[in-house]
Design a protein around this motif. Structure first.
Motif, PDB file in Angstrom:
ATOM      1  N   THR A  22      -6.447 -50.855  50.654  1.00 16.87           N
ATOM      2  CA  THR A  22      -5.042 -50.908  50.693  1.00 16.87           C
ATOM      3  C   THR A  22      -4.336 -49.924  51.531  1.00 16.87           C
ATOM      4  OG1 THR A  22      -4.230 -49.320  49.132  1.00 16.87           O
ATOM      5  CG2 THR A  22      -5.116 -51.230  48.175  1.00 16.87           C
ATOM      6  N   THR A  24      -2.801 -47.128  50.513  1.00 14.98           N
ATOM      7  CA  THR A  24      -2.830 -45.943  49.928  1.00 14.98           C
ATOM      8  C   THR A  24      -4.202 -45.423  49.605  1.00 14.98           C
ATOM      9  OG1 THR A  24      -2.873 -47.137  47.589  1.00 14.98           O
ATOM     10  CG2 THR A  24      -0.922 -46.738  48.436  1.00 14.98           C
ATOM     11  N   TYR A  26      -8.435 -47.062  48.548  1.00 11.86           N
ATOM     12  CA  TYR A  26      -9.283 -48.316  48.307  1.00 11.86           C
ATOM     13  C   TYR A  26      -8.932 -48.501  46.859  1.00 11.86           C
ATOM     14  CZ  TYR A  26     -11.153 -48.944  53.036  1.00 11.86           C
ATOM     15  OH  TYR A  26     -11.255 -49.331  54.091  1.00 11.86           O
ATOM     16  N   ASP A  51      -6.794 -46.329  29.911  1.00 11.92           N
ATOM     17  CA  ASP A  51      -5.909 -45.910  31.040  1.00 11.92           C
ATOM     18  C   ASP A  51      -5.783 -47.439  32.062  1.00 11.92           C
ATOM     19  OD1 ASP A  51      -4.908 -44.705  33.409  1.00 11.92           O
ATOM     20  OD2 ASP A  51      -6.857 -43.740  34.167  1.00 11.92           O
ATOM     21  N   PRO A  52      -4.277 -47.914  31.990  1.00 10.75           N
ATOM     22  CA  PRO A  52      -3.983 -49.154  32.458  1.00 10.75           C
ATOM     23  C   PRO A  52      -4.335 -49.323  33.877  1.00 10.75           C
ATOM     24  CG  PRO A  52      -2.109 -47.954  31.875  1.00 10.75           C
ATOM     25  CD  PRO A  52      -3.479 -47.176  31.551  1.00 10.75           C
ATOM     26  N   THR A  87       4.603 -49.113  42.826  1.00  5.14           N
ATOM     27  CA  THR A  87       4.243 -49.820  41.446  1.00  5.14           C
ATOM     28  C   THR A  87       5.381 -49.912  40.687  1.00  5.14           C
ATOM     29  OG1 THR A  87       1.926 -49.213  41.754  1.00  5.14           O
ATOM     30  CG2 THR A  87       2.564 -49.854  39.518  1.00  5.14           C
ATOM     31  N   THR A 101      -3.347 -53.488  30.464  1.00  2.00           N
ATOM     32  CA  THR A 101      -2.359 -52.651  30.269  1.00  2.00           C
ATOM     33  C   THR A 101      -2.711 -51.797  29.205  1.00  2.00           C
ATOM     34  OG1 THR A 101      -1.225 -53.992  28.713  1.00  2.00           O
ATOM     35  CG2 THR A 101      -0.526 -54.456  30.866  1.00  2.00           C
ATOM     36  N   VAL A 107       3.620 -54.017  32.508  1.00  2.00           N
ATOM     37  CA  VAL A 107       2.474 -53.811  33.371  1.00  2.00           C
ATOM     38  C   VAL A 107       2.883 -53.487  34.892  1.00  2.00           C
ATOM     39  CG1 VAL A 107       3.186 -56.460  34.187  1.00  2.00           C
ATOM     40  CG2 VAL A 107       0.710 -55.648  34.450  1.00  2.00           C
ATOM     41  N   GLY A 108       1.974 -52.574  35.407  1.00  4.72           N
ATOM     42  CA  GLY A 108       2.312 -52.194  36.556  1.00  4.72           C
ATOM     43  C   GLY A 108       1.798 -53.200  37.817  1.00  4.72           C
ATOM     44  N   ARG A 110       2.221 -54.342  41.816  1.00  4.21           N
ATOM     45  CA  ARG A 110       2.383 -53.730  43.279  1.00  4.21           C
ATOM     46  C   ARG A 110       1.890 -54.612  44.430  1.00  4.21           C
ATOM     47  NH1 ARG A 110       0.662 -50.148  47.695  1.00  4.21           N
ATOM     48  NH2 ARG A 110      -1.706 -50.052  47.456  1.00  4.21           N
ATOM     49  N   SER A 132      -7.886 -47.176  41.619  1.00  8.51           N
ATOM     50  CA  SER A 132      -8.745 -46.523  42.891  1.00  8.51           C
ATOM     51  C   SER A 132     -10.259 -46.717  42.698  1.00  8.51           C
ATOM     52  CB  SER A 132      -8.148 -45.288  42.911  1.00  8.51           C
ATOM     53  OG  SER A 132      -8.403 -44.455  41.676  1.00  8.51           O
ATOM     54  N   GLU A 169      -2.036 -42.182  46.115  1.00  7.97           N
ATOM     55  CA  GLU A 169      -1.876 -43.238  45.345  1.00  7.97           C
ATOM     56  C   GLU A 169      -0.242 -43.706  45.348  1.00  7.97           C
ATOM     57  OE1 GLU A 169      -3.491 -40.897  44.586  1.00  7.97           O
ATOM     58  OE2 GLU A 169      -5.268 -41.316  43.892  1.00  7.97           O
ATOM     59  N   ARG A 188       4.315 -41.490  38.299  1.00  8.34           N
ATOM     60  CA  ARG A 188       3.433 -40.724  39.237  1.00  8.34           C
ATOM     61  C   ARG A 188       4.065 -40.778  40.526  1.00  8.34           C
ATOM     62  NH1 ARG A 188      -2.307 -43.548  40.518  1.00  8.34           N
ATOM     63  NH2 ARG A 188      -0.864 -44.900  41.802  1.00  8.34           N
ATOM     64  N   VAL A 218       3.223 -43.725  27.071  1.00  9.55           N
ATOM     65  CA  VAL A 218       4.209 -44.401  28.103  1.00  9.55           C
ATOM     66  C   VAL A 218       3.213 -44.338  29.323  1.00  9.55           C
ATOM     67  CG1 VAL A 218       6.331 -44.442  29.645  1.00  9.55           C
ATOM     68  CG2 VAL A 218       6.329 -43.811  27.013  1.00  9.55           C
ATOM     69  N   GLY A 221      -2.575 -42.541  31.801  1.00 12.22           N
ATOM     70  CA  GLY A 221      -3.561 -41.871  32.688  1.00 12.22           C
ATOM     71  C   GLY A 221      -3.452 -40.826  33.276  1.00 12.22           C
TER      72      GLY A 221
HETATM   73  O1  TXA Z   1      -2.102 -46.915  45.112  1.00 14.31           O
HETATM   74  C1  TXA Z   1      -2.446 -47.096  44.112  1.00 14.31           C
HETATM   75  O2  TXA Z   1      -1.557 -47.130  43.130  1.00 14.31           O
HETATM   76  C2  TXA Z   1      -3.979 -47.410  43.981  1.00 14.31           C
HETATM   77  C3  TXA Z   1      -4.147 -48.872  44.799  1.00 14.31           C
HETATM   78  C4  TXA Z   1      -5.662 -49.269  44.787  1.00 14.31           C
HETATM   79  O3  TXA Z   1      -3.291 -49.660  44.787  1.00 14.31           O
HETATM   80  N1  TXA Z   1      -4.267 -47.872  42.489  1.00 14.31           N
HETATM   81  C5  TXA Z   1      -4.321 -46.842  41.724  1.00 14.31           C
HETATM   82  O4  TXA Z   1      -4.845 -47.153  40.652  1.00 14.31           O
HETATM   83  O5  TXA Z   1      -4.054 -45.663  41.990  1.00 14.31           O
HETATM   84  P1  TXA Z   1      -5.397 -46.155  39.186  1.00 14.31           P
HETATM   85  O6  TXA Z   1      -5.892 -47.216  38.235  1.00 14.31           O
HETATM   86  O7  TXA Z   1      -6.389 -44.987  39.895  1.00 14.31           O
HETATM   87  O8  TXA Z   1      -4.231 -45.317  38.999  1.00 14.31           O
HETATM   88  C6  TXA Z   1      -3.108 -46.050  38.308  1.00 14.31           C
HETATM   89  C7  TXA Z   1      -2.253 -45.306  37.246  1.00 14.31           C
HETATM   90  C8  TXA Z   1      -2.797 -45.265  35.946  1.00 14.31           C
HETATM   91  O9  TXA Z   1      -3.634 -44.128  35.691  1.00 14.31           O
HETATM   92  C9  TXA Z   1      -1.518 -44.957  35.010  1.00 14.31           C
HETATM   93  O10 TXA Z   1      -1.028 -43.689  35.082  1.00 14.31           O
HETATM   94  C10 TXA Z   1      -0.513 -45.921  35.946  1.00 14.31           C
HETATM   95  O11 TXA Z   1      -1.091 -46.133  37.118  1.00 14.31           O
HETATM   96  N2  TXA Z   1      -0.355 -47.073  35.182  1.00 14.31           N
HETATM   97  C11 TXA Z   1      -0.991 -48.446  35.506  1.00 14.31           C
HETATM   98  N3  TXA Z   1      -0.379 -49.368  34.696  1.00 14.31           N
HETATM   99  C12 TXA Z   1       0.428 -48.677  33.978  1.00 14.31           C
HETATM  100  C13 TXA Z   1       1.120 -49.287  32.978  1.00 14.31           C
HETATM  101  N4  TXA Z   1       1.258 -50.684  32.614  1.00 14.31           N
HETATM  102  N5  TXA Z   1       1.931 -48.416  32.098  1.00 14.31           N
HETATM  103  C14 TXA Z   1       2.202 -47.252  32.521  1.00 14.31           C
HETATM  104  N6  TXA Z   1       1.377 -46.485  33.688  1.00 14.31           N
HETATM  105  C15 TXA Z   1       0.592 -47.422  34.344  1.00 14.31           C
END
Ligand code: TXA
Ligand code: MG
Length: 340
Positions: A22, A24, A26, A51-52, A87, A101, A107-108, A110, A132, A169, A188, A218, A221
């Motif tokens: 992506t 941001t 992989y 961690d969602p 996101t 989630t 749901v996040g 993007r 990630s 990210e 974030r 809320v 992660g």
């Molecule tokens: O840029 C990015 O966002 C990358 C690329 C691959 O798209 N993805 C990414 O995913 O950074 P990850 O899982 O490493 O971090 C996602 C974080 C979670 O740790 C959480 O903090 C937040 O996004 N998140 C995801 N879904 C959520 C939800 N439903 N509610 C609250 N926070 C959420």
């Protein structure tokens, strides 16, 4: 294992996890309708289920099908920033499993700004959940080779889409509707700022009410440490023009040795013996370029003989708003901050 796009699509359809590029970082992807594959994401990453995962879509119609109520604010933000590093966390529909989630209401979502990611989502025909593509708590991958190295034992298939252009990210924005009022919280920080979000809404005559939250319920992660490289990383705030790396190594050694093995479930990287080969992490003075190369540099330095990485933090530069998102990662990646 690098695979062509077509093979990746087949693997995803047959329930394997595949790493995709992506803009941001992989991501380690699986289709949202295959819960066994989603579970494989967690086990491959050694990620806790609290961690969602972010769900990646290839168009707005797909996003709408995953939420209860696609507000005008969502439409404005999606049109302004998608495809891109934003996101949106929105109340989910039943199309999204609680596994994705972590039992949260939202749901996040993007739409990534990478042609390969978009083509893969299109060809699989189902949105892809993708965190990630790194082990839990470790440095995020910004090149295909990073993913291969990270998952050597698991032999994860990865599609090479070149180096990620953003390098950190996405911004995670919670969109909340309460008593008819729509409010936002940046969960974030990322390349897209609250100011840009406000401006996009204002342009369509919509107010942007922000609130702050560090509530783990809320935004689960978010730990004190994250993104940690394979050798200890220390930030020096001394303001010394030239760092005395060996002195710093001596200074931090015992403190680092005494750190707990784990903080909030994240393994802390501790020294095995006194530091012999410290190295400075040098970043571009341009915050966008610095963000693009930050994770890759951490990995590259940690791969060699270096046993300690030190960053020279300059308050007057690095405390500026344009550096905020990168500095948040930097401070989480560091085992220790030397105040002077
Ligand atoms: O840029 C990015 O966002 C990358 C690329 C691959 O798209 N993805 C990414 O995913 O950074 P990850 O899982 O490493 O971090 C996602 C974080 C979670 O740790 C959480 O903090 C937040 O996004 N998140 C995801 N879904 C959520 C939800 N439903 N509610 C609250 N926070 C959420
Ligand atoms: Mg991550």
């Amino acid at each position: 294992m690098i695979v062509p796009l077509k093979v990746a699509v087949e693997k995803l359809k047959s329930g394997e996890v595949v790493a995709i590029p992506t803009e941001t970082v992989y991501g380690l992807a699986a289709p949202i309708n295959n819960l066994d594959a989603i579970k494989k994401i967690f086990s491959t990453k050694e990620r806790p289920f609290f961690d969602p995962l972010i769900v990646h879509v290839s168009d707005i119609t797909q996003a709408k099908s995953l939420v209860k109520n696609w507000l005008p604010q969502c439409q404005v933000l999606a049109e302004a920033f998608w495809p891109g590093p934003l996101t949106l966390v929105i109340s989910k529909s039943t199309a999204v499993s609680d596994l994705i989630t972590s039992g949260l209401e939202g749901v996040g979502l993007r739409m990534p700004n990478h042609p390969i990611a978009l083509q893969i989502i299109n060809e699989v025909g189902v949105p892809l959940a993708a965190p990630s593509a790194n082990k839990f708590g470790k440095t995020s991958p910004t090149m295909a080779i990073h993913v291969e190295n990270e998952f050597k034992n698991e032999a994860v298939a990865v599609v090479d889409g070149g180096p990620c252009q953003v390098g950190i990210e996405s911004t995670v924005l919670l969109v909340q509707q309460e008593n008819g009022e729509v409010k936002f919280a940046v969960l974030r920080k990322g390349a897209i700022t609250a100011e840009q979000i406000s401006a996009a809404l204002a342009q369509q005559g919509l107010p942007a009410l922000f609130f702050e939250t560090t509530d783990k319920k809320v935004s689960p992660g978010h730990m004190k440490h994250h993104y940690m490289p394979a050798v200890p990383f220390v930030i020096s705030k001394s303001e010394d023009k030239v760092l005395d790396l060996h002195r710093i190594g001596q200074e931090v050694f015992s403190e680092l040795s005494r750190m707990p093995d784990e903080i909030e479930g994240i393994k802390i990287v501790k020294p095995e013996q006194s530091f012999n080969a410290p190295q400075e992490l040098k970043l571009s003075l341009d915050p966008a370029l610095a963000a693009r190369s930050f994770y890759a540099q951490l990995r590259e330095i940690a791969q060699g003989d270096t046993d300690l990485i030190v960053f020279n933090y300059h308050e007057s530069l690095h405390s500026q708003p344009a550096w905020e998102a990168l500095m948040e990662r930097m401070f989480k990646a560091a085992s220790l901050v030397l105040e002077n």
